[in-house]
Write a protein that holds these residues in place. Structure first.
Motif, PDB file in Angstrom:
ATOM      1  N   GLN A  34     -11.304 101.466  12.489  1.00 40.28           N
ATOM      2  CA  GLN A  34     -10.208 100.578  12.117  1.00 40.28           C
ATOM      3  C   GLN A  34     -10.512  99.101  12.338  1.00 40.28           C
ATOM      4  N   ASN A  35     -11.702  98.779  12.817  1.00 38.70           N
ATOM      5  CA  ASN A  35     -12.082  97.387  13.035  1.00 38.70           C
ATOM      6  C   ASN A  35     -13.118  96.996  11.987  1.00 38.70           C
ATOM      7  N   GLU A  36     -12.870  95.895  11.295  1.00 41.77           N
ATOM      8  CA  GLU A  36     -13.746  95.471  10.202  1.00 41.77           C
ATOM      9  C   GLU A  36     -15.182  95.231  10.660  1.00 41.77           C
ATOM     10  N   LYS A  37     -15.353  94.505  11.766  1.00 38.09           N
ATOM     11  CA  LYS A  37     -16.703  94.182  12.240  1.00 38.09           C
ATOM     12  C   LYS A  37     -17.423  95.423  12.761  1.00 38.09           C
ATOM     13  N   GLU A  38     -16.686  96.315  13.388  1.00 36.19           N
ATOM     14  CA  GLU A  38     -17.267  97.564  13.877  1.00 36.19           C
ATOM     15  C   GLU A  38     -17.750  98.411  12.697  1.00 36.19           C
ATOM     16  N   CYS A  51     -27.885  92.410   7.704  1.00 37.70           N
ATOM     17  CA  CYS A  51     -26.723  91.655   7.243  1.00 37.70           C
ATOM     18  C   CYS A  51     -27.161  90.203   7.029  1.00 37.70           C
ATOM     19  N   LEU A  52     -27.051  89.739   5.783  1.00 39.18           N
ATOM     20  CA  LEU A  52     -27.450  88.368   5.452  1.00 39.18           C
ATOM     21  C   LEU A  52     -26.329  87.365   5.718  1.00 39.18           C
ATOM     22  N   THR A  53     -25.112  87.847   5.816  1.00 36.43           N
ATOM     23  CA  THR A  53     -23.969  86.974   6.065  1.00 36.43           C
ATOM     24  C   THR A  53     -24.047  86.475   7.504  1.00 36.43           C
ATOM     25  N   PRO A  54     -24.046  85.155   7.700  1.00 36.69           N
ATOM     26  CA  PRO A  54     -24.185  84.621   9.065  1.00 36.69           C
ATOM     27  C   PRO A  54     -23.007  85.014   9.960  1.00 36.69           C
ATOM     28  N   PRO A  55     -23.277  85.235  11.248  1.00 38.50           N
ATOM     29  CA  PRO A  55     -22.213  85.613  12.188  1.00 38.50           C
ATOM     30  C   PRO A  55     -21.030  84.635  12.179  1.00 38.50           C
ATOM     31  N   SER A  56     -21.307  83.361  11.972  1.00 39.89           N
ATOM     32  CA  SER A  56     -20.221  82.366  11.964  1.00 39.89           C
ATOM     33  C   SER A  56     -19.234  82.628  10.826  1.00 39.89           C
ATOM     34  N   ALA A  57     -19.707  83.205   9.723  1.00 41.53           N
ATOM     35  CA  ALA A  57     -18.829  83.506   8.589  1.00 41.53           C
ATOM     36  C   ALA A  57     -17.995  84.760   8.840  1.00 41.53           C
ATOM     37  N   GLU A  59     -16.602  85.381  11.888  1.00 40.71           N
ATOM     38  CA  GLU A  59     -15.739  85.134  13.046  1.00 40.71           C
ATOM     39  C   GLU A  59     -14.270  85.131  12.642  1.00 40.71           C
ATOM     40  N   GLY A  60     -13.419  85.364  13.634  1.00 38.07           N
ATOM     41  CA  GLY A  60     -11.980  85.318  13.409  1.00 38.07           C
ATOM     42  C   GLY A  60     -11.439  86.672  12.969  1.00 38.07           C
ATOM     43  N   GLU A  61     -10.132  86.743  12.952  1.00 39.07           N
ATOM     44  CA  GLU A  61      -9.432  87.968  12.552  1.00 39.07           C
ATOM     45  C   GLU A  61      -8.461  87.616  11.437  1.00 39.07           C
ATOM     46  N   CYS A  62      -8.786  88.059  10.220  1.00 39.77           N
ATOM     47  CA  CYS A  62      -7.868  87.755   9.115  1.00 39.77           C
ATOM     48  C   CYS A  62      -7.536  88.999   8.291  1.00 39.77           C
ATOM     49  N   GLY A  63      -8.108  90.142   8.655  1.00 36.16           N
ATOM     50  CA  GLY A  63      -7.803  91.365   7.932  1.00 36.16           C
ATOM     51  C   GLY A  63      -8.696  91.615   6.732  1.00 36.16           C
ATOM     52  N   PHE A  64      -9.612  90.681   6.447  1.00 35.06           N
ATOM     53  CA  PHE A  64     -10.554  90.836   5.341  1.00 35.06           C
ATOM     54  C   PHE A  64     -11.964  90.612   5.863  1.00 35.06           C
ATOM     55  N   LEU A  65     -12.933  91.264   5.224  1.00 37.30           N
ATOM     56  CA  LEU A  65     -14.328  91.015   5.575  1.00 37.30           C
ATOM     57  C   LEU A  65     -15.182  91.282   4.348  1.00 37.30           C
ATOM     58  N   ALA A  66     -16.066  90.351   4.045  1.00 37.23           N
ATOM     59  CA  ALA A  66     -17.034  90.523   2.967  1.00 37.23           C
ATOM     60  C   ALA A  66     -18.397  90.137   3.528  1.00 37.23           C
ATOM     61  N   ALA A  67     -19.391  90.968   3.267  1.00 37.85           N
ATOM     62  CA  ALA A  67     -20.733  90.696   3.788  1.00 37.85           C
ATOM     63  C   ALA A  67     -21.781  91.224   2.811  1.00 37.85           C
ATOM     64  N   ASN A  68     -22.922  90.567   2.795  1.00 37.52           N
ATOM     65  CA  ASN A  68     -24.059  90.999   1.981  1.00 37.52           C
ATOM     66  C   ASN A  68     -25.146  91.560   2.880  1.00 37.52           C
ATOM     67  N   LEU A  69     -25.711  92.695   2.461  1.00 37.89           N
ATOM     68  CA  LEU A  69     -26.795  93.345   3.196  1.00 37.89           C
ATOM     69  C   LEU A  69     -28.008  93.448   2.285  1.00 37.89           C
ATOM     70  N   TYR A  70     -29.196  93.464   2.922  1.00 33.81           N
ATOM     71  CA  TYR A  70     -30.428  93.494   2.133  1.00 33.81           C
ATOM     72  C   TYR A  70     -31.497  94.310   2.850  1.00 33.81           C
ATOM     73  N   ALA A  71     -32.299  95.000   2.051  1.00 30.83           N
ATOM     74  CA  ALA A  71     -33.438  95.748   2.586  1.00 30.83           C
ATOM     75  C   ALA A  71     -34.485  95.878   1.499  1.00 30.83           C
ATOM     76  N   LYS A  72     -35.700  96.195   1.923  1.00 28.99           N
ATOM     77  CA  LYS A  72     -36.795  96.464   0.989  1.00 28.99           C
ATOM     78  C   LYS A  72     -37.308  97.869   1.263  1.00 28.99           C
ATOM     79  N   SER A  73     -37.651  98.573   0.184  1.00 23.52           N
ATOM     80  CA  SER A  73     -38.194  99.923   0.358  1.00 23.52           C
ATOM     81  C   SER A  73     -39.689  99.828   0.634  1.00 23.52           C
TER      82      SER A  73
END
Length: 122
Positions: A34-38, A51-57, A59-73
């Motif tokens: 139930q926790n977005e960051k978790e 996770c490419l999205t910086p930790p500073s982006a 921060e805070g609690e607003c009920g929304f979270l968007a993040a970009n992830l990246y990997a190479k095979s």
């Protein structure tokens, strides 16, 4: 996800690949977490991505979270993930995890892995 490893790329490169890659697999969020960051942390750990999205982006609690992830095979293929979630009034998370890659195999296998792993807890 033994065949992919966390990697980094510039924001511009991520956006360019996102626009160019043909294969997309969209997985609906279905979790007891139930926790977005978790939940983000759980997906990062489960998929062996960075996770490419910086930790500073994140921060805070607003009920929304968007993040970009990246990997190479191990075959040199790029795997891109965009996680977009919202906390509902009942405390549950909803949203989508979009996976893009140049080849169908990575998009489908990452989607299957996420579907299996997202219900668990960290």
């Amino acid at each position: 996800m033994d065949y992919i490893s966390p990697a980094t790329c510039a924001d511009v490169a991520f956006r360019t690949m996102w626009a160019e890659f043909e294969w997309e697999n969209k997985v609906a969020v279905n979790t007891v977490i139930q926790n977005e960051k978790e939940f983000l942390s759980h997906i990062v750990k489960s998929t062996n991505m960075k996770c490419l999205t910086p930790p500073s982006a994140l921060e805070g609690e607003c009920g929304f979270l968007a993040a970009n992830l990246y990997a190479k095979s191990i075959f040199g293929e790029d795997a891109l993930v965009n996680l977009s979630i919202e906390k509902q009034g009942d405390g549950k998370l909803s949203g989508y995890i979009r996976i893009r890659s140049k080849t169908q195999g990575i998009a489908l296998s990452l989607g299957d892995k996420i579907t299996l792993k997202q219900k668990g807890t960290v």
